[in-house]
Scaffold this motif. Sequence first.
Motif, short mmCIF file in Angstrom:
data_model
loop_
_atom_site.label_atom_id
_atom_site.label_comp_id
_atom_site.label_asym_id
_atom_site.label_seq_id
_atom_site.Cartn_x
_atom_site.Cartn_y
_atom_site.Cartn_z
N ALA A 189 7.60 1.33 5.90
CA ALA A 189 7.54 0.72 4.58
C ALA A 189 6.15 0.76 3.97
O ALA A 189 6.01 0.62 2.74
CB ALA A 189 8.03 -0.73 4.65
N HIS A 190 5.10 0.94 4.78
CA HIS A 190 3.74 0.81 4.26
C HIS A 190 2.90 2.09 4.34
O HIS A 190 1.80 2.12 3.78
CB HIS A 190 3.03 -0.33 5.00
CG HIS A 190 3.58 -1.68 4.66
ND1 HIS A 190 4.69 -2.21 5.29
CD2 HIS A 190 3.22 -2.59 3.73
CE1 HIS A 190 4.97 -3.39 4.78
NE2 HIS A 190 4.10 -3.65 3.82
N SER A 199 9.60 -0.04 11.60
CA SER A 199 10.11 -0.32 10.25
C SER A 199 8.99 -0.74 9.31
O SER A 199 8.96 -0.35 8.14
CB SER A 199 11.19 -1.42 10.31
OG SER A 199 12.27 -1.00 11.10
#
Length: 285
Positions: free
Chosen positions: A253-254, A249
């Motif tokens: 997100a990055h 996750s």
Amino acid sequence: MPTSIDVNLPDGRVLRAHDTGGVAPGGSDGRADAAGGPVLMWHHGSPQTGAPLAPVVAAAAARGIRVISYARPSYGGSSPRPGRDVVSAADDAVAVADAFGVDTFHAMGASGGGPHALAGAARHPDRVLGVATLAGIAPFTDRFDWFAGMRAPGALHAAREGRAARERFAQTDEFDPEQFLPVDFAALDGAWSDLGADVARAAEWGDDGLIDDDVAFARPWGFELADVRVPVLVVQGEGDRVVPRTHASWMLAHLPDATLWMRLDDGHVSVLDVVPDALDWLLAR
């Protein structure tokens, strides 16, 4: 069977490298092998020998993909590289590709291979077309509980203290079978038996490769996830007790261009059954 060569580097080190076929070393066509197919760089897990695993080779061959790989330093016949960080793998991977006459390639890494596959894309986006990381660990950060959900985090806790502490931990470390789900053991008994056999072969070269991997994972990698501009497929087993789902996750997100496949019934090993589909995803990019 893959052929193996020793790649001599300018710093005097040697990398043991493997190739399932294609143009001879010194050739020029990297996007395709002699038969016109694409090329995959396989980044092995921790610990393994660096030789491509039989299910990866079979899935690639069915798609006309040539597979190249290499043993990271202190694994499988490759020279040590004291103090290495994750990003150092980027130049090593390119040196191997150059030795096999490969220009551009897709990259896939499983478990400890995932960060190193990402490193190549961050440092050499002109060479790496796309990345698939399977059960790969995320960069260490204090912005989420990096250790939460790990069944046996002792090795990485020690690695945070430095190489000497990680080396001391290795002297008493024992495998905790509760890290794996029943589906993981079924995979090791079945389709992924070659993985277990390769881990056993890796013991011939001792613990240094695994120790250096863990220390590299637990300190700055030498690049940011934001530096990886190529498409990335992040594959994660929901039940993974080695690398928990929060790592996937965080990467989703990055990473600038990432897709997540969360495998609800899989653990750390059984998630590798996605390799054929992940290859199709890479080819479609």
